[in-house]
Design an enzyme around this catalytic site. Structure first.
Site, PDB file in Angstrom:
ATOM      1  N   GLY A   1       0.872  -1.173   0.000  1.00 50.51           N
ATOM      2  CA  GLY A   1       0.000   0.000   0.000  1.00 50.51           C
ATOM      3  C   GLY A   1       0.903   1.214   0.000  1.00 50.51           C
ATOM      4  O   GLY A   1       1.455   1.595  -1.035  1.00 50.51           O
ATOM      5  N   ARG A  32      -3.847  13.027  -5.766  1.00 50.48           N
ATOM      6  CA  ARG A  32      -4.109  13.552  -4.424  1.00 50.48           C
ATOM      7  C   ARG A  32      -4.679  14.963  -4.477  1.00 50.48           C
ATOM      8  O   ARG A  32      -5.332  15.402  -3.530  1.00 50.48           O
ATOM      9  CB  ARG A  32      -2.867  13.475  -3.549  1.00 50.48           C
ATOM     10  N   ILE A  47     -22.670  19.832  16.280  1.00 46.17           N
ATOM     11  CA  ILE A  47     -23.676  20.899  16.260  1.00 46.17           C
ATOM     12  C   ILE A  47     -25.082  20.314  16.130  1.00 46.17           C
ATOM     13  O   ILE A  47     -26.029  20.812  16.718  1.00 46.17           O
ATOM     14  CB  ILE A  47     -23.365  21.891  15.106  1.00 46.17           C
ATOM     15  N   GLU A  80      -4.974   7.316  -1.399  1.00 45.95           N
ATOM     16  CA  GLU A  80      -4.054   8.115  -2.231  1.00 45.95           C
ATOM     17  C   GLU A  80      -2.978   8.776  -1.370  1.00 45.95           C
ATOM     18  O   GLU A  80      -2.660   9.945  -1.530  1.00 45.95           O
ATOM     19  CB  GLU A  80      -4.836   9.130  -3.077  1.00 45.95           C
TER      20      GLU A  80
END
Lengths: 263, 379
Positions: free
Chosen positions: B131, B243, B337, B363
């Site tokens: 990876g 990316r 919130i 990525e």
């Protein structure tokens, strides 16, 4: 050939704030988009062009930022654009706006003019009718269907009237104001946006059009805005109490009749 | 923000936003829930040029700049992160390497159907044991006559379940370490090309992320991209651009969460006033607004550099790091919130919260990007 009038209006999701003068809105931070009713007009003009050939010209009055909306229409497939950009025309009323648009269109060869039936900002609905009046051509307002005759000399249109449909026929040239339901406007494609960059977009001043600047702008308005007020704050909902459905229904009927006064 | 954009960029944003609001936003909750890939919408996106944003027009693309590219990805991701991911990966790490490293014949063959969205692309690098460390790739592409014979197991392939054209990272020279890795294009439907089950992921669920297995899958030698041994270089070049897309995806998710949170804070009343009037909520909203803008500016800077043909590797690493961290922190605040409702699928912030998390992983993880940035600062 057809011309399409386009107005730039605040995006309906924009929160509108009233300016301190109480007569206009705060224009900073507003997201401007093409008036949705004008989009229907542009789309219809493009469909007619695709069927009969010809050209679609986009005409608008407003500041520089309006070129964005004109480019969007060019990216959808229109051929050229004209922006009347003149500081003295700022805050003109509908009649003056129509005069400026008509001054551009009168020298073009055209068969059909489309505008939105109204702008979603001030809801006047005057520009289309005034342009037709100035040019001396028939105007067909609030239209949901357009059929140009095969020989291209007349048009048959439909207007919704109180749940019925009114069918009108008119010779060309004519002006049509577009209503929701006329069509589903296409999205500008990315290659279309690239192509639009190279299409002609002319900017003109009032003087270029042979118009007298003193007839335009805030001072020359025949229609003056006295005051803008925000809509009332929405009240909280009400829950109807009652022991049985019958009791609740009776109370609901009473409230609708006496308090809301809708039945 | 728009002051940094050209008129063309602004028209792109407005047009894509209109499409996403009408076509994507209304189905986003459902395709997340059902893990379904909305073909009908994807076909429309193909016709509008979203699958060939920067591909040249003569090859069926739109020929736009990188700024337009990040705008498109941001807007789509704001509607649905899974579709934003699909478009980002397709454009950046599947189509772009073919443009950058392909021969004329390869470009003519592969690019037009990809650019028009008639075929979907995928980037197959990750394996169970490879990876962040791509040199651990175990898949092989062994030359036999006029074919490569592919064997391997690729996992977490974005678009895997629907991809037609896949860039496979495999060893053409098993003895040569990281210099033995090459990229070979394999097409779905080739005997031995097997699409595995869809991954059951936490977020980006509209994207058919799957494994792809190759069992003696034979592809012609002309499917080699670049030269043998160029695999890692192709991969790194693709990821520089990739990316940027993921950073834009992070901005889109964060923007969506920010808008929902602001709307909710104005509506929800506690202690007799809208919660937006409580200072604690205001503090969060200020942080969200600032982080989203900062992230978007970093992404725009990297895109502008790329358009100017200047080095942008460090800047795109910063953009990816900051935008993905922003998307997790902003979606977290949006849930906060919303209180209990934010933890419920009845409100979209729950989805944004899940979608955001993976942007820090794929990525290039945040940690890898910090390494890249540190190295470039310290060297």
């Amino acid at each position: 050939m057809s011309a399409s009038g386009v107005k730039q209006v605040p995006d309906t999701e924009t929160q509108i704030r009233i300016a301190p003068d109480g007569q206009s809105i705060v224009k900073d931070d507003i997201k401007w988009v093409m008036n949705p009713y004008d989009e229907f007009g542009v789309e219809e003009a493009l469909r007619i062009k695709e069927k009969f050939g010809g050209e679609v010209t986009i005409v608008s009055l407003g500041p520089k930022r309006v070129t964005e909306s004109i480019r969007t229409a060019l990216a959808m497939g229109a051929d050229k654009g004209v922006l009347i950009n003149d500081p003295s025309a700022e805050d003109s009323d509908a009649l003056a706006t129509a005069r400026a648009l008509a001054a551009v269109i009168k020298d073009m060869e055209y068969d059909l003019i489309f505008t939105g039936q109204r702008g979603v900002d001030d809801d006047m609905g005057l520009v289309g009718a005034s342009v037709a009046e100035i040019l001396g051509i028939p105007q067909l307002s609030v239209i949901t269907k357009v059929e140009v005759s095969e020989d291209g000399t007349s048009v048959k249109v439909e207007r919704p009237v109180e749940g019925q449909t009114l069918t009108i026929e008119s010779p060309l040239p004519a002006l049509i104001t577009a209503q929701k339901g006329l069509n589903e406007p296409r999205y500008a494609s990315l290659p279309g946006i690239m192509k639009a960059k190279k299409k002609p977009l002319e900017e003109k001043t009032l003087a270029d059009l042979g118009l007298d600047a003193s007839q335009f702008g805030k001072e020359a308005r025949k229609l003056k805005v006295l005051e803008l007020t925000p809509p009332p704050q929405r009240q909280a909902g009400k829950i109807i109490d009652g022991e049985t459905p019958e009791e609740k229904a009776a109370e609901l009927a009473r409230v609708l009749h006496e308090e809301a006064k809708v039945i | 923000m728009d002051i940094f954009l050209s008129e063309k960029n602004r028209v792109v944003r407005q047009s894509v936003r209109r499409f996403c609001e009408k076509e994507i936003k209304p189905i986003a909750a459902e395709i997340d829930r059902e893990c379904s890939f909305p073909w009908e919408v994807v076909e429309k996106m193909g016709r509008l040029g979203y699958f060939g944003i920067q591909a040249p027009r003569e090859l069926g693309g739109a020929g736009l700049d990188s700024v337009s590219y990040v705008i498109v990805i941001e807007e789509i991701s704001k509607g649905c992160a899974g579709l934003g991911l699909c478009v980002s990966v397709h454009n950046s790490v599947a189509l772009y390497p073919i443009l950058a490293f392909g021969t004329r014949e390869q470009k003519q063959k592969w690019v037009p159907p990809l650019a028009r969205g008639q075929k979907i692309g995928a980037f197959c690098l990750t394996e169970p044991n490879a990876g962040s460390d791509a040199s651990g790739i175990e898949a092989t592409a062994i030359r036999k006559g006029d074919h490569y014979v592919l064997n391997g197991n690729k996992v977490f392939v974005t678009n895997g379940g629907v991809a037609d054209t896949c860039l496979i990272f495999a060893r053409t020279d098993p003895g040569a370490g990281s210099k033995g890795i090459s990229v070979v294009i394999a097409e779905r439907g080739t005997p031995g090309f097997v699409v595995g089950d869809l991954e059951d992921l936490c977020g980006v669920r509209a994207n058919p992320v799957s494994s792809i297995r190759l069992y003696d899958c034979r592809v012609p030698l002309e499917n080699l991209l670049g030269k043998e041994g160029m695999g890692l270089r192709i991969g790194l070049t693709a990821l520089d651009t990739g990316r940027l897309g993921i950073a834009a995806q992070g901005v889109g998710i964060a923007q969506a969460a920010f808008e929902e949170a602001t709307k909710y804070a104005k509506q929800r009343k506690q202690f007799g006033v809208p919660i937006s009037r409580h200072q604690a909520m205001g503090m969060m909203i200020a942080d969200m607004a600032t982080q989203v803008d900062a992230a978007r500016l970093l992404v725009l800077r990297a895109a502008v550099l790329r358009d100017q043909g200047k080095p942008f590797s460090r800047q795109s690493a910063m953009a990816k790091l900051y935008a993905s961290e922003t998307s997790t922190s902003v979606t977290d605040m949006a849930v906060q919130i919303h209180g209990g409702y934010g933890y419920s699928k009845a409100y979209p912030v729950e989805r944004y919260y899940r979608d955001a998390r993976v942007t820090r992983i794929y990525e290039g993880t945040s940690e890898i990007h910090r390494m890249v940035i540190a190295r470039s600062v310290l060297e």
